[in-house]
Design a protein around this motif. Sequence first.
Motif, PDB file in Angstrom:
ATOM      1  N   LYS A  34      22.055  37.323  38.168  1.00 46.64           N
ATOM      2  CA  LYS A  34      21.788  38.950  38.175  1.00 46.64           C
ATOM      3  C   LYS A  34      21.840  39.754  39.105  1.00 46.64           C
ATOM      4  O   LYS A  34      23.533  40.348  39.657  1.00 46.64           O
ATOM      5  N   GLU A  35      21.465  39.312  40.123  1.00 47.45           N
ATOM      6  CA  GLU A  35      21.319  40.291  41.489  1.00 47.45           C
ATOM      7  C   GLU A  35      22.989  39.572  43.167  1.00 47.45           C
ATOM      8  O   GLU A  35      23.397  40.413  43.596  1.00 47.45           O
ATOM      9  N   GLN A  36      23.527  38.643  41.834  1.00 43.74           N
ATOM     10  CA  GLN A  36      24.777  38.127  42.581  1.00 43.74           C
ATOM     11  C   GLN A  36      26.318  38.442  42.518  1.00 43.74           C
ATOM     12  O   GLN A  36      27.037  38.773  42.472  1.00 43.74           O
ATOM     13  N   LEU A  37      25.955  39.090  40.811  1.00 39.40           N
ATOM     14  CA  LEU A  37      27.103  39.561  40.339  1.00 39.40           C
ATOM     15  C   LEU A  37      27.727  40.024  40.671  1.00 39.40           C
ATOM     16  O   LEU A  37      29.377  40.089  40.557  1.00 39.40           O
ATOM     17  N   HIS A  38      27.761  41.620  41.284  1.00 38.83           N
ATOM     18  CA  HIS A  38      28.225  42.464  41.923  1.00 38.83           C
ATOM     19  C   HIS A  38      29.357  42.216  43.895  1.00 38.83           C
ATOM     20  O   HIS A  38      30.623  42.497  43.664  1.00 38.83           O
ATOM     21  N   LEU A  39      28.837  40.621  43.813  1.00 39.20           N
ATOM     22  CA  LEU A  39      30.420  39.687  44.766  1.00 39.20           C
ATOM     23  C   LEU A  39      31.094  39.795  44.238  1.00 39.20           C
ATOM     24  O   LEU A  39      31.791  38.959  44.789  1.00 39.20           O
ATOM     25  N   LEU A  40      30.972  39.356  42.890  1.00 42.84           N
ATOM     26  CA  LEU A  40      32.295  38.696  41.882  1.00 42.84           C
ATOM     27  C   LEU A  40      33.509  40.077  41.675  1.00 42.84           C
ATOM     28  O   LEU A  40      34.326  39.614  41.910  1.00 42.84           O
ATOM     29  N   LYS A  41      33.157  40.640  42.059  1.00 40.02           N
ATOM     30  CA  LYS A  41      34.557  42.222  42.566  1.00 40.02           C
ATOM     31  C   LYS A  41      35.127  41.829  43.618  1.00 40.02           C
ATOM     32  O   LYS A  41      35.986  42.454  43.589  1.00 40.02           O
ATOM     33  N   GLN A  42      35.012  40.806  44.628  1.00 44.12           N
ATOM     34  CA  GLN A  42      36.025  40.741  45.671  1.00 44.12           C
ATOM     35  C   GLN A  42      36.722  39.767  45.489  1.00 44.12           C
ATOM     36  O   GLN A  42      37.298  39.596  45.830  1.00 44.12           O
ATOM     37  N   LEU A  43      36.155  39.014  43.739  1.00 43.86           N
ATOM     38  CA  LEU A  43      37.505  38.462  43.921  1.00 43.86           C
ATOM     39  C   LEU A  43      38.696  39.156  42.894  1.00 43.86           C
ATOM     40  O   LEU A  43      38.596  40.071  42.747  1.00 43.86           O
ATOM     41  N   LYS A  44      40.085  38.446  43.320  1.00 44.02           N
ATOM     42  CA  LYS A  44      40.991  39.246  44.040  1.00 44.02           C
ATOM     43  C   LYS A  44      41.993  38.479  42.427  1.00 44.02           C
ATOM     44  O   LYS A  44      41.461  37.949  42.301  1.00 44.02           O
ATOM     45  N   PRO A  45      42.849  39.402  41.606  1.00 39.71           N
ATOM     46  CA  PRO A  45      43.699  38.138  40.712  1.00 39.71           C
ATOM     47  C   PRO A  45      44.291  37.434  40.933  1.00 39.71           C
ATOM     48  O   PRO A  45      44.250  36.620  40.723  1.00 39.71           O
ATOM     49  N   GLN A  46      44.598  37.587  42.384  1.00 33.27           N
ATOM     50  CA  GLN A  46      45.601  36.086  42.876  1.00 33.27           C
ATOM     51  C   GLN A  46      45.173  35.087  42.708  1.00 33.27           C
ATOM     52  O   GLN A  46      45.039  33.339  43.342  1.00 33.27           O
ATOM     53  N   ASP A  47      43.280  35.129  42.780  1.00 32.38           N
ATOM     54  CA  ASP A  47      42.418  33.707  42.879  1.00 32.38           C
ATOM     55  C   ASP A  47      42.140  33.337  41.333  1.00 32.38           C
ATOM     56  O   ASP A  47      41.165  32.449  42.053  1.00 32.38           O
ATOM     57  N   LEU A  48      42.235  34.361  40.313  1.00 30.27           N
ATOM     58  CA  LEU A  48      41.899  33.716  39.266  1.00 30.27           C
ATOM     59  C   LEU A  48      42.685  32.779  38.576  1.00 30.27           C
ATOM     60  O   LEU A  48      43.696  33.341  37.654  1.00 30.27           O
ATOM     61  N   ASN A  49      42.143  31.429  37.499  1.00 33.90           N
ATOM     62  CA  ASN A  49      42.503  30.602  37.492  1.00 33.90           C
ATOM     63  C   ASN A  49      42.524  31.002  35.795  1.00 33.90           C
ATOM     64  O   ASN A  49      43.556  30.446  34.888  1.00 33.90           O
ATOM     65  N   SER A  50      41.025  30.828  35.121  1.00 38.00           N
ATOM     66  CA  SER A  50      40.931  31.034  33.655  1.00 38.00           C
ATOM     67  C   SER A  50      39.555  32.144  33.757  1.00 38.00           C
ATOM     68  O   SER A  50      38.437  32.019  35.194  1.00 38.00           O
ATOM     69  N   VAL A  51      39.666  33.007  32.680  1.00 34.81           N
ATOM     70  CA  VAL A  51      38.621  33.760  32.690  1.00 34.81           C
ATOM     71  C   VAL A  51      38.166  33.358  31.261  1.00 34.81           C
ATOM     72  O   VAL A  51      39.320  33.656  30.553  1.00 34.81           O
ATOM     73  N   GLU A  52      36.700  32.767  31.030  1.00 40.04           N
ATOM     74  CA  GLU A  52      37.052  32.419  29.468  1.00 40.04           C
ATOM     75  C   GLU A  52      35.878  32.602  29.035  1.00 40.04           C
ATOM     76  O   GLU A  52      34.380  32.438  29.306  1.00 40.04           O
TER      77      GLU A  52
END
Length: 162
Positions: free
Chosen positions: A110-128
């Motif tokens: 939970k305390e790491q969730l904010h770090l996922l905001k660093q991901l850019k669209p071009q980083d993402l292969n899938s979100v399921e």
Amino acid sequence: MKNLIFYLTILLLTSSCSDSQIVIIDEKVSSNEKLNALDSSEVFSVARWHKGDAPPKYAEFKNSELVIVKTKNYESQLQEERHSQLSQLLNEAENGNDILMILNGVEILKEQLHLLKQLKPQDLNSVERLEKGVAESIYGDNARTENVLINTYDLKTDWIDE
């Protein structure tokens, strides 16, 4: 050289073409002519599936060979959609929703969730999203009402611990 390899690949994909071969470009049934007209700089990925081996998504074509092409423009659109979906899920988590997020096979605390905001669209292969029952069978008691698998093209997760 890159163009030569691309055209040799397309030639191999279409040369053994049978009447039962289906070409799919950006999720739409297309033709060999359109496949051959693509420039290598436009192509993100190409896959060929033999009769009976098609992924479940293409079950209706199970009796055909499949050539599946994804263009860079289409993949870019998908990445933007994935990023939007992830942003919405992160906002829900910040607002108190209990969501299990798995990044490249690693549970995000939970305390790491904010770090996922660093991901850019071009980083993402899938979100399921995973159904709770499926998540429970994999993650046991860690499963939540909402469970999300996030995969990036670069499978590293060490930046989460920094």
